[in-house]
Design a protein around this motif. Structure first.
Motif, short mmCIF file in Angstrom:
data_model
loop_
_atom_site.label_atom_id
_atom_site.label_comp_id
_atom_site.label_asym_id
_atom_site.label_seq_id
_atom_site.Cartn_x
_atom_site.Cartn_y
_atom_site.Cartn_z
N UNK A 179 42.80 19.82 16.65
CA UNK A 179 42.85 18.79 15.62
C UNK A 179 42.72 19.30 14.20
N UNK A 180 42.67 20.61 14.00
CA UNK A 180 42.57 21.15 12.65
C UNK A 180 43.93 21.11 11.95
N UNK A 181 43.92 20.75 10.69
CA UNK A 181 45.10 20.80 9.82
C UNK A 181 44.64 21.50 8.55
N UNK A 182 45.30 22.60 8.21
CA UNK A 182 44.88 23.39 7.05
C UNK A 182 46.09 23.68 6.18
N UNK A 183 45.95 23.41 4.88
CA UNK A 183 46.98 23.74 3.90
C UNK A 183 46.63 25.10 3.29
N UNK A 184 47.62 25.98 3.25
CA UNK A 184 47.42 27.32 2.70
C UNK A 184 48.37 27.58 1.54
N UNK A 210 42.94 25.85 0.43
CA UNK A 210 42.45 25.27 -0.80
C UNK A 210 40.92 25.24 -0.78
N UNK A 211 40.33 25.31 -1.95
CA UNK A 211 38.88 25.30 -2.09
C UNK A 211 38.37 23.86 -2.05
N UNK A 212 37.21 23.68 -1.40
CA UNK A 212 36.59 22.37 -1.31
C UNK A 212 35.08 22.54 -1.31
N UNK A 236 33.11 20.43 0.13
CA UNK A 236 32.56 19.81 1.34
C UNK A 236 33.13 20.37 2.64
N UNK A 237 34.00 21.37 2.56
CA UNK A 237 34.61 21.92 3.77
C UNK A 237 34.70 23.44 3.67
N UNK A 238 34.76 24.13 4.80
CA UNK A 238 34.93 25.58 4.75
C UNK A 238 36.29 25.95 4.13
N UNK A 239 36.38 27.16 3.66
CA UNK A 239 37.64 27.71 3.14
C UNK A 239 38.05 28.84 4.08
N UNK A 240 39.35 28.98 4.31
CA UNK A 240 39.86 29.95 5.27
C UNK A 240 40.80 30.93 4.60
N UNK A 241 40.78 32.17 5.09
CA UNK A 241 41.71 33.20 4.61
C UNK A 241 42.17 34.02 5.81
N UNK A 242 43.49 34.07 6.00
CA UNK A 242 44.10 34.88 7.06
C UNK A 242 44.95 35.93 6.40
N UNK A 243 44.70 37.19 6.74
CA UNK A 243 45.43 38.31 6.14
C UNK A 243 46.13 39.10 7.23
N UNK A 244 47.44 39.31 7.03
CA UNK A 244 48.23 40.18 7.90
C UNK A 244 48.58 41.43 7.11
N UNK A 287 43.08 39.74 9.90
CA UNK A 287 41.70 39.41 9.56
C UNK A 287 41.65 37.93 9.22
N UNK A 288 40.84 37.18 9.95
CA UNK A 288 40.62 35.76 9.67
C UNK A 288 39.19 35.60 9.20
N UNK A 289 39.03 35.02 8.00
CA UNK A 289 37.71 34.90 7.38
C UNK A 289 37.43 33.43 7.05
N UNK A 290 36.15 33.10 7.02
CA UNK A 290 35.72 31.75 6.68
C UNK A 290 34.64 31.82 5.61
N UNK A 291 34.80 30.97 4.59
CA UNK A 291 33.77 30.83 3.55
C UNK A 291 33.10 29.47 3.75
N UNK A 292 31.78 29.39 3.65
CA UNK A 292 31.09 28.12 3.88
C UNK A 292 31.37 27.12 2.75
N UNK A 293 31.17 25.83 3.04
CA UNK A 293 31.34 24.81 2.00
C UNK A 293 30.48 25.13 0.78
N UNK A 294 31.05 24.93 -0.40
CA UNK A 294 30.31 25.18 -1.63
C UNK A 294 30.29 26.64 -2.07
#
Length: 178
Positions: free
Chosen positions: A107-112, A127-129, A131-139, A150-157
């Motif tokens: 059910x995840x939908x992410x705009x990159x 996109x930065x938010x 109230x939600x985590x931010x994601x970065x995928x690097x090939x 490398x798939x990374x996650x930044x916490x909300x805020x």
């Protein structure tokens, strides 16, 4: 006869405008060639580690790139086995803005926003938010037929507080490397 000539002229002009529009808007994907093909992921052999693969292909007559990915997670003492599937469509929003939309079976939908550079690295940054985590995928191209991921996650805020979540390597099993 005059009506026929006018209709013929309108038809020719319409076809010319249509061809010009198609040619003008056809995006260039040359910088992404290093990712195209069918890929198999390779793990480290850690118990409970996923196996999987993905394809990256041009679609819609070369106007978009489509990635289809799957990962199979074996059962462990802490959880049952499961399969993850996702789909990502990469497109040119404008001449200077490449974007991607990601969808998965959870059910995840992410705009990159997408950036590719001459060193054969592609970065997908959500996109930065606040109230939600931010994601970065690097090939990153390791060789013509090998990718580092490398798939990374930044916490909300904390939009730049990325922590690695998945580090993987994939080998091309079909397609050509550039």
């Amino acid at each position: 006869m005059r009506t026929f000539c006018v209709l013929l002229l309108i038809t020719i002009l319409s076809a010319t405008c249509s061809v010009a529009q198609t040619t003008k808007n056809k995006p260039g994907w040359d910088g992404y060639n290093f990712m195209l093909g069918t890929w198999q992921g390779v793990g480290t052999g850690t118990p409970g580690e996923a196996s999987g693969g993905f394809t990256f292909e041009r679609d819609l007559q070369g106007t978009v790139l489509v990635r289809k990915n799957y990962a199979v997670y074996p059962s462990t003492a802490d959880r049952p086995g499961f399969r993850h599937d996702d789909l990502m469509v990469v497109y040119h929003a404008s001449a200077a803005d490449t974007r991607a939309m990601y969808f998965d079976n959870e059910g995840h939908v992410i705009a990159y926003q997408v950036r590719v550079d001459p060193s054969r690295t592609a970065v997908f940054l959500s996109d930065s938010s606040t109230s939600a985590p931010r994601f970065r995928m690097t090939y990153t191209a390791i060789s013509a037929d090998s990718l580092g991921m490398l798939f990374e996650i930044a916490p909300p805020g904390k939009p730049d507080g990325f922590v690695p979540y998945i580090t993987a390597r994939a080998y091309r099993v079909k397609g050509t490397g550039n």
